[in-house]
Design a protein around this motif. Structure first.
Motif, mmCIF file in Angstrom:
data_model
loop_
_atom_site.group_PDB
_atom_site.id
_atom_site.type_symbol
_atom_site.label_atom_id
_atom_site.label_comp_id
_atom_site.label_asym_id
_atom_site.label_seq_id
_atom_site.Cartn_x
_atom_site.Cartn_y
_atom_site.Cartn_z
ATOM 1 N N GLU A 126 0.779 -1.223 -0.066
ATOM 2 C CA GLU A 126 0.065 -0.010 0.031
ATOM 3 C C GLU A 126 0.701 1.327 0.006
ATOM 4 O OE1 GLU A 126 -3.576 2.125 2.766
ATOM 5 O OE2 GLU A 126 -2.627 0.229 3.213
ATOM 6 N N GLU A 127 1.892 1.080 0.772
ATOM 7 C CA GLU A 127 2.790 2.544 0.791
ATOM 8 C C GLU A 127 3.392 2.725 -0.253
ATOM 9 O OE1 GLU A 127 6.690 4.299 3.280
ATOM 10 O OE2 GLU A 127 5.708 2.490 3.956
ATOM 11 N N VAL A 128 3.978 1.464 -1.087
ATOM 12 C CA VAL A 128 4.470 1.724 -2.319
ATOM 13 C C VAL A 128 3.759 2.228 -3.431
ATOM 14 C CG1 VAL A 128 5.759 0.292 -4.150
ATOM 15 C CG2 VAL A 128 6.564 0.025 -1.784
ATOM 16 N N ARG A 129 2.590 1.953 -3.280
ATOM 17 C CA ARG A 129 1.546 2.422 -4.430
ATOM 18 C C ARG A 129 1.820 4.005 -4.495
ATOM 19 N NH1 ARG A 129 2.315 -0.872 -7.987
ATOM 20 N NH2 ARG A 129 0.885 0.511 -9.281
ATOM 21 N N GLY A 130 1.918 4.530 -3.207
ATOM 22 C CA GLY A 130 2.195 5.932 -3.260
ATOM 23 C C GLY A 130 3.413 6.589 -3.557
ATOM 24 N N TRP A 131 4.303 5.915 -4.012
ATOM 25 C CA TRP A 131 5.475 6.334 -4.401
ATOM 26 C C TRP A 131 5.440 7.135 -5.933
ATOM 27 C CZ3 TRP A 131 9.882 2.289 -2.773
ATOM 28 C CH2 TRP A 131 9.817 2.291 -1.355
ATOM 29 N N GLY A 132 4.623 7.146 -6.500
ATOM 30 C CA GLY A 132 4.573 7.689 -7.732
ATOM 31 C C GLY A 132 4.512 8.947 -7.695
ATOM 32 N N LYS A 133 4.159 9.674 -6.696
ATOM 33 C CA LYS A 133 4.250 11.165 -6.807
ATOM 34 C C LYS A 133 5.880 11.635 -6.562
ATOM 35 C CE LYS A 133 1.055 11.313 -3.210
ATOM 36 N NZ LYS A 133 0.858 9.867 -3.671
ATOM 37 N N GLY A 134 6.430 12.283 -7.213
ATOM 38 C CA GLY A 134 7.812 12.416 -7.161
ATOM 39 C C GLY A 134 8.716 11.364 -7.366
ATOM 40 N N GLY A 135 8.130 10.212 -7.958
ATOM 41 C CA GLY A 135 8.882 9.149 -8.469
ATOM 42 C C GLY A 135 9.573 8.944 -9.482
ATOM 43 N N LEU A 136 9.432 10.063 -10.202
ATOM 44 C CA LEU A 136 10.216 10.201 -11.732
ATOM 45 C C LEU A 136 11.350 10.845 -11.476
ATOM 46 C CD1 LEU A 136 10.174 9.743 -14.808
ATOM 47 C CD2 LEU A 136 8.927 11.770 -14.838
ATOM 48 N N CYS A 137 12.661 10.196 -11.715
ATOM 49 C CA CYS A 137 13.749 10.691 -11.268
ATOM 50 C C CYS A 137 14.041 11.919 -12.539
ATOM 51 C CB CYS A 137 14.956 9.615 -11.557
ATOM 52 S SG CYS A 137 16.869 10.349 -11.320
ATOM 53 N N ALA A 138 14.675 12.907 -12.157
ATOM 54 C CA ALA A 138 15.013 13.835 -13.239
ATOM 55 C C ALA A 138 16.197 13.853 -13.934
ATOM 56 C CB ALA A 138 14.837 15.467 -12.323
ATOM 57 N N HIS A 139 16.961 12.954 -13.321
ATOM 58 C CA HIS A 139 18.367 12.571 -14.042
ATOM 59 C C HIS A 139 19.232 13.935 -14.123
ATOM 60 C CE1 HIS A 139 17.369 8.364 -15.033
ATOM 61 N NE2 HIS A 139 16.195 8.818 -15.753
ATOM 62 N N CYS A 140 19.420 14.671 -13.008
ATOM 63 C CA CYS A 140 20.092 15.755 -13.046
ATOM 64 C C CYS A 140 21.434 16.010 -13.621
ATOM 65 C CB CYS A 140 20.211 16.338 -11.522
ATOM 66 S SG CYS A 140 18.441 16.474 -10.745
ATOM 67 N N ASP A 141 22.068 16.808 -13.930
ATOM 68 C CA ASP A 141 23.362 16.609 -14.544
ATOM 69 C C ASP A 141 24.519 16.298 -13.380
ATOM 70 O OD1 ASP A 141 22.804 17.396 -17.103
ATOM 71 O OD2 ASP A 141 22.962 19.564 -16.963
ATOM 72 N N SER A 142 24.077 16.977 -12.349
ATOM 73 C CA SER A 142 24.903 16.314 -11.097
ATOM 74 C C SER A 142 24.178 15.795 -10.080
ATOM 75 C CB SER A 142 25.586 17.735 -10.535
ATOM 76 O OG SER A 142 26.351 17.422 -9.363
ATOM 77 N N CYS A 143 24.227 14.615 -9.730
ATOM 78 C CA CYS A 143 23.100 13.590 -9.063
ATOM 79 C C CYS A 143 23.406 14.148 -7.721
ATOM 80 C CB CYS A 143 23.447 12.370 -9.168
ATOM 81 S SG CYS A 143 22.278 11.397 -8.162
ATOM 82 N N GLY A 144 22.135 14.361 -6.887
ATOM 83 C CA GLY A 144 22.191 14.941 -5.750
ATOM 84 C C GLY A 144 21.679 14.100 -4.728
ATOM 85 N N TYR A 145 21.272 12.864 -5.139
ATOM 86 C CA TYR A 145 20.575 11.986 -4.289
ATOM 87 C C TYR A 145 21.686 11.573 -3.067
ATOM 88 C CZ TYR A 145 18.288 7.555 -3.057
ATOM 89 O OH TYR A 145 17.609 6.559 -2.490
ATOM 90 N N PRO A 146 20.933 11.458 -1.654
ATOM 91 C CA PRO A 146 19.480 11.676 -1.398
ATOM 92 C C PRO A 146 18.813 13.011 -1.370
ATOM 93 C CG PRO A 146 20.630 11.227 0.563
ATOM 94 C CD PRO A 146 21.618 11.451 -0.435
ATOM 95 N N ARG A 147 19.447 14.078 -1.534
ATOM 96 C CA ARG A 147 19.033 15.477 -1.342
ATOM 97 C C ARG A 147 18.172 15.803 -2.246
ATOM 98 N NH1 ARG A 147 24.120 14.791 -0.052
ATOM 99 N NH2 ARG A 147 24.776 15.808 -2.141
ATOM 100 N N CYS A 148 17.076 15.193 -2.574
ATOM 101 C CA CYS A 148 16.076 15.338 -4.103
ATOM 102 C C CYS A 148 14.882 14.661 -3.732
ATOM 103 C CB CYS A 148 16.783 14.902 -5.221
ATOM 104 S SG CYS A 148 16.809 13.085 -5.229
ATOM 105 N N ALA A 149 14.087 15.245 -4.584
ATOM 106 C CA ALA A 149 12.310 14.763 -4.412
ATOM 107 C C ALA A 149 12.431 13.148 -4.647
ATOM 108 C CB ALA A 149 11.451 15.535 -5.295
ATOM 109 N N PHE A 150 13.316 12.851 -5.664
ATOM 110 C CA PHE A 150 13.431 11.057 -6.145
ATOM 111 C C PHE A 150 13.643 10.393 -4.806
ATOM 112 C CE2 PHE A 150 15.218 7.804 -7.908
ATOM 113 C CZ PHE A 150 14.417 7.144 -8.663
ATOM 114 N N ALA A 151 14.308 10.829 -3.849
ATOM 115 C CA ALA A 151 14.707 10.169 -2.712
ATOM 116 C C ALA A 151 13.606 10.124 -1.759
ATOM 117 C CB ALA A 151 15.971 10.492 -2.033
ATOM 118 N N ALA A 152 12.800 11.078 -1.519
ATOM 119 C CA ALA A 152 11.609 11.165 -0.635
ATOM 120 C C ALA A 152 10.611 10.246 -0.701
ATOM 121 C CB ALA A 152 11.084 12.783 -0.691
ATOM 122 N N ARG A 153 10.677 9.134 -0.296
ATOM 123 C CA ARG A 153 9.380 8.333 -0.634
ATOM 124 C C ARG A 153 8.815 8.082 0.917
ATOM 125 N NH1 ARG A 153 7.807 9.348 -4.108
ATOM 126 N NH2 ARG A 153 9.487 10.750 -4.274
#
Length: 338
Positions: A311-338
């Protein structure tokens, strides 16, 4: 609250009621130059004027009022959980700082509850993201200099903010693919996995390569579980092609499947199942050649001991599309915020 406004020259000898902030654009400094309770001296007057303080406010609290510093301290002592330290107050604000590497966890609804009162200002890093030791993870204060006692008492029932430590999970790898089994292609995922495990301090038991045969995959997974693996990662054979047998093998070996896919890109073909107290993970193909995928989110959760359910994982779609930034800031990004 009663306020008395006094010209700065006439304020000498009196104690200030709240921190006075200095902002210096040239040096980039912003902070409390004079602290609450400081008695103004003659030599302070030119400094105060350079700070833009021609007048000083002196406050007299009424019964039932709480000063900004005391309000921040009270909620701070309430929310300080494991793995974080309380800092402040400064300029009426307190903050929480991570005392170790790990996963930040709190109840989202608690933050909303505090901020329902417009006099409170409570902000955090995103929930369930990895943080490093020394990182500020939350900050809070009241807007005015004073609030009513009932406004503070109202928020003293919220839960803790904590940083969960990484567990040293015994981890094993099952790699599927006839081309890998026969040696015509080299396994590219194991070096990536070892790098990721180092971030958590996990123990790598080893890897086994098997052909596209369900019984062979089942045997490899079961073998690692029998040898004490707490986490088994399975790569290859996770798609819907005729030769892809890994999902069905995981289902046969495990007691339950928590989820089969997740609305995250890259990494939609992620699978998580459990066997006793151990987890078996079907790794999406994208994790082999893309640095950060849904796999990283899930590893954070598993190594912190808070696995997500379907159930929780089904909610990961909001913000779950990686922006493929030129310089990856993971986990300081919306993609990491699940």
């Amino acid at each position: 609250m009663e306020r008395e406004i006094v010209p700065v020259e006439l304020a000498v000898g009196r104690a200030i009621a709240h921190d006075l902030t200095l902002i210096d654009p040239e040096s980039g400094f912003k902070g409390a130059k004079f602290r609450r309770g400081h008695t103004i001296r003659p030599e302070d007057v030119p400094v105060l004027k350079r700070m833009g303080k021609s007048n000083i406010s002196f406050l007299r609290m009424a019964p039932g009022e709480v000063h900004e510093d005391d309000a921040a301290l009270r909620i701070g002592r309430r929310v300080t959980g494991d793995g974080v330290a309380l800092r402040g107050p400064e300029e009426g604000k307190c903050s929480l700082v991570a005392e170790r590497d790990g996963l930040l966890v709190y109840h989202d609804e608690d933050i909303d509850f505090v901020n329902d009162d417009p006099d409170w200002l409570f902000t955090t890093l995103p929930n369930k993201v990895r943080v490093g030791r020394g990182k500020t993870v939350a900050a809070f204060r009241i807007g005015p200099l004073m609030v009513r006692e009932e406004q503070v008492a109202r928020v003293e029932g919220i839960g803790h903010i904590s940083v969960l430590p990484w567990r040293r999970l015994k981890t094993a790898l099952v790699t599927t693919g006839r081309e890998l089994y026969e040696g015509s292609v080299k396994d590219a995922f194991q070096p990536k996995l070892l790098k990721k495990l180092a971030e958590y301090g996990g123990e790598f038991l080893g890897g086994r390569i098997v052909p596209d045969d369900r019984s062979a995959i089942e045997g490899a997974i079961s073998g690692w579980l029998d040898e004490g693996a707490e986490l088994v990662l399975c790569t290859g054979g996770m798609s819907v092609d005729a030769d892809d047998m890994t999902p069905s093998a995981i289902r046969v070996v495990c007691d339950s499947v928590l989820f089969r896919r997740t609305p995250v890109i890259p990494g939609a073909n992620l699978m998580l199942a459990s066997k006793g107290g151990a987890f078996v993970l079907g790794v999406p193909a994208s994790a082999v050649f893309i640095e950060r995928t849904s796999l990283d989110m899930l590893l954070d959760r598993l190594f912190a001991g808070v696995p997500p359910d379907g159930e929780e994982v089904r909610g990961w779609g909001k913000g779950g599309l990686c922006a493929h930034c030129d310089s990856c800031g993971y986990p300081r990004c919306a993609f990491a915020a699940r």
